[in-house]
Design a protein around this motif. Sequence first.
Motif, PDB file in Angstrom:
ATOM      1  N   TYR A 297       0.861  -1.187   0.000  1.00  0.00           N
ATOM      2  CA  TYR A 297       0.000   0.000   0.000  1.00  0.00           C
ATOM      3  C   TYR A 297       0.894   1.233   0.000  1.00  0.00           C
ATOM      4  O   TYR A 297       1.960   1.244   0.624  1.00  0.00           O
ATOM      5  CB  TYR A 297      -0.913   0.009   1.232  1.00  0.00           C
ATOM      6  CG  TYR A 297      -2.156   0.829   1.023  1.00  0.00           C
ATOM      7  CD1 TYR A 297      -3.172   0.387   0.181  1.00  0.00           C
ATOM      8  CD2 TYR A 297      -2.322   2.064   1.650  1.00  0.00           C
ATOM      9  CE1 TYR A 297      -4.317   1.136  -0.030  1.00  0.00           C
ATOM     10  CE2 TYR A 297      -3.467   2.821   1.457  1.00  0.00           C
ATOM     11  CZ  TYR A 297      -4.459   2.357   0.607  1.00  0.00           C
ATOM     12  OH  TYR A 297      -5.588   3.113   0.393  1.00  0.00           O
TER      13      TYR A 297
ATOM     14  N   ASP B   4      -1.596   7.041  -0.845  1.00  0.00           N
ATOM     15  CA  ASP B   4      -2.977   6.663  -0.568  1.00  0.00           C
ATOM     16  C   ASP B   4      -3.279   6.731   0.924  1.00  0.00           C
ATOM     17  O   ASP B   4      -4.382   7.122   1.334  1.00  0.00           O
ATOM     18  CB  ASP B   4      -3.265   5.260  -1.102  1.00  0.00           C
ATOM     19  CG  ASP B   4      -3.389   5.237  -2.618  1.00  0.00           C
ATOM     20  OD1 ASP B   4      -3.587   6.315  -3.215  1.00  0.00           O
ATOM     21  OD2 ASP B   4      -3.284   4.148  -3.206  1.00  0.00           O
TER      22      ASP B   4
ATOM     23  N   TYR C 118      -3.946  10.268   1.707  1.00  0.00           N
ATOM     24  CA  TYR C 118      -5.287  10.638   1.253  1.00  0.00           C
ATOM     25  C   TYR C 118      -6.315  10.261   2.316  1.00  0.00           C
ATOM     26  O   TYR C 118      -7.179  11.074   2.696  1.00  0.00           O
ATOM     27  CB  TYR C 118      -5.598   9.926  -0.064  1.00  0.00           C
ATOM     28  CG  TYR C 118      -7.060   9.979  -0.468  1.00  0.00           C
ATOM     29  CD1 TYR C 118      -7.577  11.077  -1.149  1.00  0.00           C
ATOM     30  CD2 TYR C 118      -7.916   8.916  -0.154  1.00  0.00           C
ATOM     31  CE1 TYR C 118      -8.920  11.130  -1.496  1.00  0.00           C
ATOM     32  CE2 TYR C 118      -9.259   8.963  -0.509  1.00  0.00           C
ATOM     33  CZ  TYR C 118      -9.756  10.056  -1.183  1.00  0.00           C
ATOM     34  OH  TYR C 118     -11.081  10.102  -1.524  1.00  0.00           O
TER      35      TYR C 118
ATOM     36  N   ASP D 253       3.149   3.381  -7.298  1.00  0.00           N
ATOM     37  CA  ASP D 253       1.717   3.271  -7.030  1.00  0.00           C
ATOM     38  C   ASP D 253       1.256   1.825  -7.181  1.00  0.00           C
ATOM     39  O   ASP D 253       1.074   1.348  -8.303  1.00  0.00           O
ATOM     40  CB  ASP D 253       0.944   4.175  -8.003  1.00  0.00           C
ATOM     41  CG  ASP D 253      -0.564   4.105  -7.805  1.00  0.00           C
ATOM     42  OD1 ASP D 253      -1.004   3.530  -6.798  1.00  0.00           O
ATOM     43  OD2 ASP D 253      -1.291   4.642  -8.665  1.00  0.00           O
TER      44      ASP D 253
ATOM     45  N   ARG E  59      -8.580   3.138  -4.157  1.00  0.00           N
ATOM     46  CA  ARG E  59      -7.187   3.145  -3.678  1.00  0.00           C
ATOM     47  C   ARG E  59      -6.961   1.882  -2.852  1.00  0.00           C
ATOM     48  O   ARG E  59      -6.857   1.928  -1.630  1.00  0.00           O
ATOM     49  CB  ARG E  59      -6.923   4.399  -2.849  1.00  0.00           C
ATOM     50  CG  ARG E  59      -7.063   5.706  -3.633  1.00  0.00           C
ATOM     51  CD  ARG E  59      -7.054   6.911  -2.717  1.00  0.00           C
ATOM     52  NE  ARG E  59      -7.147   8.165  -3.443  1.00  0.00           N
ATOM     53  CZ  ARG E  59      -6.103   8.962  -3.751  1.00  0.00           C
ATOM     54  NH1 ARG E  59      -4.886   8.620  -3.378  1.00  0.00           N
ATOM     55  NH2 ARG E  59      -6.285  10.087  -4.407  1.00  0.00           N
TER      56      ARG E  59
END
Length: 218
Positions: free
Chosen positions: A65, A69, A72, A96, A144
Amino acid sequence: MNTASVLAVCRVHQLLPDPVGSVGVTAIDKRPVEGPVKVHKLGIHGDVQASRVHHGGEDQAVYAYSQEDADYWSSELQRDLPAGIFGENLRVAGIDPTGAVIGERWKIGLDVELEVTSPRTPCATFQRVLGEPQWVKRFSEAGRVGTYLRVIKTGSISAGDHIHRTFVPKHGVTVAQWFSEPSPELVQILLDAEADGEIRLQEDYHREFDKVLRRSGL
């Protein structure tokens, strides 16, 4: 251009009670560990999955991960989200996981090589442990989701190790696309890539392909 790297390597800290779950406990409580950690075919040394019906195995050996993200969600939820809180084994930066092409490979550190396999599908246990209302829905709609990876070459990794893409399949279908917008067109692209020997899909994909095609009346 930022160098892709591992910010934290995480494994299970303790099994948490999950009385309404399928096995009564969950291994989602992952936390960072210090120093080099061995990576085996089934994942990070010392890590476990409480339920292996939907988690683990060679095709879901490692879950990555991104810090972007996590940032976010930290802003959305107004809370700190340290490495491991998503149940991830690797918190990464400069790359990503959700935007990775299915089948692409990452070399981490000196010898570990991982292959992107499939998106993470959030479950009710994830929602219960995080304690956020409608979390499965929110997490899914944001797209995500991070990615699972299989271990191609074993070895040791540490926080701070660089991540290098060593192979990106030409088919171009990303984890995000397949998770958020599965379609007959993507099914065909992935089947062609598998038939050409470009990628090796886990068996779950073929079950999902059947569902996508049935929904489309094909």
